[in-house]
Design an enzyme around this catalytic site. Structure first.
Site, PDB file in Angstrom:
ATOM      1  N   TYR A  98       0.815  -1.225   0.000  1.00  0.00           N
ATOM      2  CA  TYR A  98       0.000   0.000   0.000  1.00  0.00           C
ATOM      3  C   TYR A  98       0.851   1.280   0.000  1.00  0.00           C
ATOM      4  CZ  TYR A  98      -3.595  -3.309   1.690  1.00  0.00           C
ATOM      5  OH  TYR A  98      -4.433  -4.379   1.863  1.00  0.00           O
TER       6      TYR A  98
ATOM      7  N   HIS B 107       0.768 -11.768   2.160  1.00  0.00           N
ATOM      8  CA  HIS B 107      -0.314 -11.047   1.473  1.00  0.00           C
ATOM      9  C   HIS B 107      -1.064 -11.960   0.487  1.00  0.00           C
ATOM     10  CE1 HIS B 107      -1.456  -6.673   0.245  1.00  0.00           C
ATOM     11  NE2 HIS B 107      -2.478  -7.483   0.048  1.00  0.00           N
TER      12      HIS B 107
HETATM   13  N1  NAP Z   1      -5.434  -8.848   1.849  1.00  0.00           N
HETATM   14  C1  NAP Z   1      -5.796  -8.376   0.684  1.00  0.00           C
HETATM   15  O1  NAP Z   1      -5.449  -8.919  -0.384  1.00  0.00           O
HETATM   16  C2  NAP Z   1      -6.669  -7.157   0.647  1.00  0.00           C
HETATM   17  C3  NAP Z   1      -7.336  -6.813  -0.542  1.00  0.00           C
HETATM   18  C4  NAP Z   1      -8.147  -5.688  -0.531  1.00  0.00           C
HETATM   19  C5  NAP Z   1      -8.287  -4.945   0.646  1.00  0.00           C
HETATM   20  N2  NAP Z   1      -7.605  -5.290   1.781  1.00  0.00           N
HETATM   21  C6  NAP Z   1      -7.731  -4.515   3.038  1.00  0.00           C
HETATM   22  O2  NAP Z   1      -9.108  -4.405   3.367  1.00  0.00           O
HETATM   23  C7  NAP Z   1      -9.469  -3.034   3.474  1.00  0.00           C
HETATM   24  C8  NAP Z   1     -10.903  -2.825   3.071  1.00  0.00           C
HETATM   25  O3  NAP Z   1     -11.150  -3.244   1.745  1.00  0.00           O
HETATM   26  P1  NAP Z   1     -11.403  -2.232   0.535  1.00  0.00           P
HETATM   27  O4  NAP Z   1     -10.732  -0.954   0.849  1.00  0.00           O
HETATM   28  O5  NAP Z   1     -10.991  -2.922  -0.701  1.00  0.00           O
HETATM   29  O6  NAP Z   1     -12.994  -2.076   0.458  1.00  0.00           O
HETATM   30  P2  NAP Z   1     -14.181  -1.695   1.474  1.00  0.00           P
HETATM   31  O7  NAP Z   1     -13.672  -1.475   2.835  1.00  0.00           O
HETATM   32  O8  NAP Z   1     -15.259  -2.716   1.264  1.00  0.00           O
HETATM   33  O9  NAP Z   1     -14.749  -0.342   0.845  1.00  0.00           O
HETATM   34  C9  NAP Z   1     -14.059   0.866   0.938  1.00  0.00           C
HETATM   35  C10 NAP Z   1     -14.925   1.961   0.295  1.00  0.00           C
HETATM   36  O10 NAP Z   1     -16.117   2.126   1.065  1.00  0.00           O
HETATM   37  C11 NAP Z   1     -16.235   3.495   1.459  1.00  0.00           C
HETATM   38  N3  NAP Z   1     -16.837   3.543   2.802  1.00  0.00           N
HETATM   39  C12 NAP Z   1     -16.258   3.239   3.985  1.00  0.00           C
HETATM   40  N4  NAP Z   1     -17.111   3.368   5.016  1.00  0.00           N
HETATM   41  C13 NAP Z   1     -18.284   3.782   4.481  1.00  0.00           C
HETATM   42  C14 NAP Z   1     -19.544   4.106   5.027  1.00  0.00           C
HETATM   43  N5  NAP Z   1     -19.773   4.014   6.345  1.00  0.00           N
HETATM   44  N6  NAP Z   1     -20.528   4.495   4.188  1.00  0.00           N
HETATM   45  C15 NAP Z   1     -20.308   4.569   2.856  1.00  0.00           C
HETATM   46  N7  NAP Z   1     -19.123   4.281   2.270  1.00  0.00           N
HETATM   47  C16 NAP Z   1     -18.130   3.886   3.075  1.00  0.00           C
HETATM   48  C17 NAP Z   1     -14.836   4.052   1.443  1.00  0.00           C
HETATM   49  O11 NAP Z   1     -14.896   5.446   1.223  1.00  0.00           O
HETATM   50  P3  NAP Z   1     -13.892   6.502   1.932  1.00  0.00           P
HETATM   51  O12 NAP Z   1     -12.492   5.979   1.760  1.00  0.00           O
HETATM   52  O13 NAP Z   1     -14.175   7.754   1.197  1.00  0.00           O
HETATM   53  O14 NAP Z   1     -14.268   6.582   3.383  1.00  0.00           O
HETATM   54  C18 NAP Z   1     -14.227   3.311   0.265  1.00  0.00           C
HETATM   55  O15 NAP Z   1     -14.577   3.920  -0.967  1.00  0.00           O
HETATM   56  C19 NAP Z   1      -8.439  -2.332   2.589  1.00  0.00           C
HETATM   57  O16 NAP Z   1      -8.365  -0.954   2.818  1.00  0.00           O
HETATM   58  C20 NAP Z   1      -7.200  -3.088   2.970  1.00  0.00           C
HETATM   59  O17 NAP Z   1      -6.708  -2.648   4.232  1.00  0.00           O
HETATM   60  C21 NAP Z   1      -6.818  -6.399   1.792  1.00  0.00           C
END
Ligand code: NAP
Length: 268
Positions: free
Chosen positions: A46, A104
């Site tokens: 990241y 990862h």
């Molecule tokens: N291990 C892996 O391979 C892997 C892969 C993907 C992700 N991850 C981890 O998992 C985390 C979460 O996954 P993700 O970022 O892909 O997707 P997510 O958490 O499902 O969605 C994030 C999106 O939702 C929005 N959001 C957050 N809270 C909200 C709310 N209360 N109401 C409306 N919209 C909201 C965020 O906007 P804002 O940012 O504008 O608040 C962002 O656009 C990542 O950040 C990362 O740390 C790990």
């Protein structure tokens, strides 16, 4: 303050930080910790470990109260590369140790026989509190377990009402491996599911909060990425929502096996 936890004491709600970098990431992490979050998720990939570490340092919360998780990218997983890569992550975070160090992806230079013993070396040296993996299937978990003296405490995978991962959740529950859900709100797509909208209206909350409560009530941790205070707070407040058995059953029936994160190197 006690926060809800899942298996192995992992706080049920953490802050995701993918695509949140620089001063904004520092501010998001500080805001979340001061609100009550005790779990922060980052990764070498990241390119925000320094900013996340700065947020942890800036928050008026003792370091030892926070579960800090980072991940080694798939080109740093050969046996000889794991220890230096982990030390580089800790240096960027400006921390002496991390609570969870994830593989990862089981891809690139990953090989259970080389990677897992190197993670155990870090564990035995006290540089990581726990060995963890991400994006592992049950078969890959079993092989990794065979090569790890230290327990694998968590598997971080995509999980939300549209991709429920029943088989994987069952395997992990039987093996006392916590499931940590990434993309737990399907990157916002949960707002487009009418059944979730109905349940949200009934409780006067949002579809996002319903999805996070559903995960928590299934014993799955969630790390929604949220940037500003309003989203960070809404997600935190999902911990006050209690879905009833009917709500849970309705959501359990929404699985579409709809995967959002599906790179070519994934095992499935
Ligand atoms: N291990 C892996 O391979 C892997 C892969 C993907 C992700 N991850 C981890 O998992 C985390 C979460 O996954 P993700 O970022 O892909 O997707 P997510 O958490 O499902 O969605 C994030 C999106 O939702 C929005 N959001 C957050 N809270 C909200 C709310 N209360 N109401 C409306 N919209 C909201 C965020 O906007 P804002 O940012 O504008 O608040 C962002 O656009 C990542 O950040 C990362 O740390 C790990």
């Amino acid at each position: 303050m006690d926060v809800p936890t899942v298996a192995n004491g992992i706080p049920a709600l953490g802050l995701g930080t993918y695509k949140n970098t620089g001063e904004q990431a520092t501010e998001s992490v500080r805001t979340a910790l001061e609100m009550g979050y005790r779990h922060v998720d980052t990764a070498a990939y990241y390119e925000n470990e320094a900013a996340v570490g700065a947020g942890i340092a800036a928050a008026s919360v003792p370091r030892e109260d926070v579960t800090v998780a980072t991940k080694l990218w798939y080109d740093d997983l050969a046996g000889d590369d794991v220890v230096p890569a982990a030390k580089a992550s800790m240096s960027r975070l400006d921390l002496d140790s991390v609570d969870l160090l994830y593989v990862h992806w089981p891809a690139g230079s990953y090989a259970a026989a080389g990677t897992m013993p190197a993670l155990n070396e870090l564990h035995d040296a006290g540089l990581i509190d726990n060995v963890a993996v991400s994006n592992f299937t049950p078969e890959q978990l079993a092989t990794a377990q065979d090569h790890s003296a230290a327990p694998i405490v968590a598997n971080q995978v995509e999980c939300h009402p549209l991709l429920q991962q029943d088989e994987l959740r069952n395997y992990c529950e039987n093996e006392n491996i916590a499931v940590v859900a990434y993309a737990p709100i399907a990157r916002g797509k949960v707002a487009d599911v009418p059944e979730l909208t109905d349940i949200a209206a009934k409780h006067d909350v949002s579809e996002v909060q319903v999805s996070l409560a559903w995960l928590r009530q299934h014993g799955v941790a969630a790390i929604p990425k949220a940037t500003g205070e309003a989203h960070i707070r809404a997600n935190w407040e999902s911990q006050e929502l209690a879905l009833d058995d009917g709500d849970m059953a309705t959501i359990d029936n929404l699985d579409r096996e709809e995967r959002l994160i599906d790179p070519g190197f994934a095992a499935w």
